[in-house]
Scaffold this motif. Structure first.
Motif, mmCIF file in Angstrom:
data_model
loop_
_atom_site.group_PDB
_atom_site.id
_atom_site.type_symbol
_atom_site.label_atom_id
_atom_site.label_comp_id
_atom_site.label_asym_id
_atom_site.label_seq_id
_atom_site.Cartn_x
_atom_site.Cartn_y
_atom_site.Cartn_z
ATOM 1 N N ILE A 166 26.817 25.024 -7.183
ATOM 2 C CA ILE A 166 26.679 23.728 -6.528
ATOM 3 C C ILE A 166 25.239 23.568 -6.053
ATOM 4 C CG2 ILE A 166 29.080 23.758 -5.760
ATOM 5 C CD1 ILE A 166 28.007 24.213 -2.913
ATOM 6 N N ARG A 167 24.881 22.327 -5.854
ATOM 7 C CA ARG A 167 23.506 21.997 -5.447
ATOM 8 C C ARG A 167 23.571 21.188 -4.162
ATOM 9 N NH1 ARG A 167 19.681 18.309 -9.363
ATOM 10 N NH2 ARG A 167 18.386 17.334 -7.751
ATOM 11 N N ILE A 168 22.721 21.533 -3.214
ATOM 12 C CA ILE A 168 22.640 20.787 -1.962
ATOM 13 C C ILE A 168 21.242 20.198 -1.844
ATOM 14 C CG2 ILE A 168 22.797 20.878 0.558
ATOM 15 C CD1 ILE A 168 24.727 23.170 0.317
ATOM 16 N N ASN A 169 21.164 18.881 -1.710
ATOM 17 C CA ASN A 169 19.876 18.200 -1.556
ATOM 18 C C ASN A 169 19.558 18.009 -0.077
ATOM 19 O OD1 ASN A 169 19.425 17.896 -4.332
ATOM 20 N ND2 ASN A 169 20.637 16.011 -4.410
ATOM 21 N N THR A 205 35.947 16.125 -6.376
ATOM 22 C CA THR A 205 34.563 15.734 -6.125
ATOM 23 C C THR A 205 33.992 15.074 -7.384
ATOM 24 O OG1 THR A 205 33.782 17.915 -6.786
ATOM 25 C CG2 THR A 205 34.209 17.569 -4.451
ATOM 26 N N GLN A 206 33.013 14.208 -7.186
ATOM 27 C CA GLN A 206 32.399 13.498 -8.305
ATOM 28 C C GLN A 206 31.520 14.434 -9.131
ATOM 29 O OE1 GLN A 206 29.178 10.579 -7.552
ATOM 30 N NE2 GLN A 206 30.552 9.101 -8.527
ATOM 31 N N GLU A 207 30.733 15.226 -8.474
ATOM 32 C CA GLU A 207 29.844 16.184 -9.120
ATOM 33 C C GLU A 207 29.512 17.272 -8.104
ATOM 34 O OE1 GLU A 207 26.315 14.136 -10.218
ATOM 35 O OE2 GLU A 207 26.172 13.050 -8.324
ATOM 36 N N GLU A 208 28.966 18.358 -8.617
ATOM 37 C CA GLU A 208 28.668 19.487 -7.733
ATOM 38 C C GLU A 208 27.281 19.354 -7.134
ATOM 39 O OE1 GLU A 208 29.455 22.709 -10.427
ATOM 40 O OE2 GLU A 208 31.515 22.886 -9.760
ATOM 41 N N ILE A 209 26.981 18.148 -6.648
ATOM 42 C CA ILE A 209 25.707 17.897 -5.972
ATOM 43 C C ILE A 209 26.011 17.318 -4.598
ATOM 44 C CG2 ILE A 209 23.499 16.687 -6.029
ATOM 45 C CD1 ILE A 209 23.660 16.618 -9.034
ATOM 46 N N TYR A 210 25.800 18.111 -3.558
ATOM 47 C CA TYR A 210 26.047 17.689 -2.190
ATOM 48 C C TYR A 210 24.711 17.299 -1.543
ATOM 49 C CZ TYR A 210 30.383 20.372 -2.998
ATOM 50 O OH TYR A 210 31.547 20.877 -3.519
ATOM 51 N N ALA A 211 24.798 16.818 -0.313
ATOM 52 C CA ALA A 211 23.586 16.434 0.414
ATOM 53 C C ALA A 211 23.726 16.833 1.881
ATOM 54 C CB ALA A 211 23.325 14.937 0.283
ATOM 55 N N THR A 212 22.580 16.935 2.565
ATOM 56 C CA THR A 212 22.560 17.205 3.996
ATOM 57 C C THR A 212 21.322 16.538 4.581
ATOM 58 O OG1 THR A 212 22.628 18.925 5.713
ATOM 59 C CG2 THR A 212 21.286 19.372 3.761
ATOM 60 N N SER A 214 19.382 17.680 6.840
ATOM 61 C CA SER A 214 18.377 18.749 6.915
ATOM 62 C C SER A 214 19.098 20.084 6.982
ATOM 63 C CB SER A 214 17.482 18.583 8.149
ATOM 64 O OG SER A 214 18.172 18.988 9.327
ATOM 65 N N ASN A 215 18.352 21.162 6.815
ATOM 66 C CA ASN A 215 18.983 22.480 6.877
ATOM 67 C C ASN A 215 19.374 22.861 8.299
ATOM 68 O OD1 ASN A 215 16.230 22.886 7.697
ATOM 69 N ND2 ASN A 215 16.482 25.082 7.325
ATOM 70 N N MET A 216 18.920 22.089 9.284
ATOM 71 C CA MET A 216 19.270 22.347 10.678
ATOM 72 C C MET A 216 20.489 21.544 11.124
ATOM 73 S SD MET A 216 16.962 24.547 11.445
ATOM 74 C CE MET A 216 17.130 24.631 13.237
ATOM 75 N N ALA A 217 20.915 20.578 10.318
ATOM 76 C CA ALA A 217 21.962 19.644 10.747
ATOM 77 C C ALA A 217 23.360 20.249 10.700
ATOM 78 C CB ALA A 217 21.921 18.392 9.877
ATOM 79 N N GLU A 218 23.558 21.310 9.897
ATOM 80 C CA GLU A 218 24.869 21.933 9.713
ATOM 81 C C GLU A 218 25.895 20.924 9.195
ATOM 82 O OE1 GLU A 218 25.648 23.753 13.546
ATOM 83 O OE2 GLU A 218 24.669 25.599 12.867
ATOM 84 N N GLU A 219 25.412 19.986 8.395
ATOM 85 C CA GLU A 219 26.277 18.963 7.801
ATOM 86 C C GLU A 219 26.236 19.062 6.285
ATOM 87 O OE1 GLU A 219 25.405 15.048 9.127
ATOM 88 O OE2 GLU A 219 25.295 15.616 11.252
ATOM 89 N N ILE A 220 27.319 18.618 5.641
ATOM 90 C CA ILE A 220 27.387 18.568 4.184
ATOM 91 C C ILE A 220 28.064 17.260 3.797
ATOM 92 C CG2 ILE A 220 28.226 19.689 2.089
ATOM 93 C CD1 ILE A 220 28.375 22.287 3.730
ATOM 94 N N ARG A 221 27.445 16.516 2.892
ATOM 95 C CA ARG A 221 27.987 15.252 2.428
ATOM 96 C C ARG A 221 28.390 15.403 0.963
ATOM 97 N NH1 ARG A 221 23.800 11.017 5.476
ATOM 98 N NH2 ARG A 221 24.265 11.802 7.584
ATOM 99 N N VAL A 222 29.660 15.128 0.689
ATOM 100 C CA VAL A 222 30.225 15.405 -0.633
ATOM 101 C C VAL A 222 30.644 14.102 -1.316
ATOM 102 C CG1 VAL A 222 32.037 16.641 -1.873
ATOM 103 C CG2 VAL A 222 31.046 17.641 0.205
ATOM 104 N N PRO A 223 30.119 13.804 -2.506
ATOM 105 C CA PRO A 223 30.536 12.597 -3.242
ATOM 106 C C PRO A 223 31.876 12.811 -3.937
ATOM 107 C CG PRO A 223 28.876 13.795 -4.494
ATOM 108 C CD PRO A 223 29.042 14.538 -3.189
#
Length: 293
Positions: A166-169, A205-212, A214-223
């Motif tokens: 998976i990829r996290i942007n 999930t739509q694709e294995e590309i998540y978003a956040t 920032s790396n400090m936010a401790e959040e993950i957004r999943v399409p």
């Protein structure tokens, strides 16, 4: 003839013979000593009997054994001070070989090198395991199981393609350096478990590309396949968040309206917020942790 003269001549000749004999002995001793040191130096530094002729490599999983072998062989062909071969069993530097491999192969976590008499070395390698890809700005990095960015990501490499990483942007576009710890293991494991957790409630999930943010936010957004996003927070239980999500989708939002959703926010423990496209955010009233059980 004077007998004393004869005696003196005889005595002088004997002394000369003793002197010559002693000089010859010293010369022979020094010659033998020089030969001994010469042979010893040759054996220690240049003799083929002390050359490393075999290299054994253990622990490889994805790194090519041929590449490791070629790197070590290139090192052993060099010479100390352009004189002493580096493949000498006595003087070979195990530390230098280990440093060379960890420098040239970022996937290597650790290396141990042991000399085995009379003519080979044994190299044990522990590889890093790529867990996911972290992208920030135009750069993407492989992240290991400790949350460390250990190499630049090549999306055509088997390491990414075969493992379906998976990829996290990172939307903050913060610069990242190799060797930097990007995330804690808890965050990493949370991200890796999301896909299967959603499958358990029949959500894809739509694709294995998540978003956040920032790396400090401790959040993950999943399409999601239906076009909306789900916001997670690694500070709260993934199991409880998914259970709350399942309850909302089954009880509050008809399936024919899922495509109208913009996002569902699960970042507040015990509460669910959601927003339809072109509408204001709407909390799912009364949604509590106990009600979702």
């Amino acid at each position: 003839m004077d007998r004393r003269y004869i005696k003196n001549c005889t005595g002088d000749m004997e002394e000369k013979k003793e002197f010559i004999s002693e000089t010859a002995s010293h010369f022979i001793f020094r010659l033998l000593l020089a030969v001994f040191f010469g042979v010893s130096i040759y054996i220690l530094f240049f003799s083929p009997y002390l050359r490393i002729t075999d290299i054994k490599i253990e622990g490889l999983q994805e790194i090519s054994q041929e590449q490791i072998y070629e790197n070590v062989q290139s090192f052993l062909k060099e010479k100390y001070f352009n004189i002493v071969p580096k493949n000498n069993f006595i003087f070979i530097s195990q530390k230098n070989i280990a440093n060379l491999l960890t420098k040239d192969f970022k996937k290597i976590r650790s290396v141990s090198v042991a000399k085995k008499f009379p003519n080979y070395i044994n190299i044990k390698i522990e590889e890093r395991q790529a867990m996911l890809v972290w992208c920030s700005g135009e750069n993407c990095f492989l992240i290991d199981e400790s949350g460390v960015a250990y190499n630049v990501a090549d999306f055509n490499s088997p390491e990414i393609l075969q493992n379906h990483l998976i990829r996290i942007n990172d939307q903050s576009n913060r610069s990242v350096s190799l060797g930097e710890k990007i995330m804690e293991q808890e965050y990493e494991q949370y991200a890796l478990k999301i896909k299967n957790a959603l499958k358990d409630i029949n959500q894809e999930t739509q694709e294995e590309i998540y978003a956040t943010p920032s790396n400090m936010a401790e959040e993950i957004r999943v399409p999601m396949q239906k076009g909306f996003q789900i916001y997670f927070s690694s500070q709260h239980s993934l199991e409880k968040a998914v259970r709350a999500l399942d309850a909302v989708l089954k009880k509050e939002i008809p399936e024919n309206e899922w495509e109208k959703l913009e996002y569902i926010d699960l970042r507040s423990e015990g509460k669910v917020f959601y927003k339809f496209k072109n509408e204001e955010e709407k909390p799912e009233e009364g949604q509590s942790e106990n009600q979702n059980q």
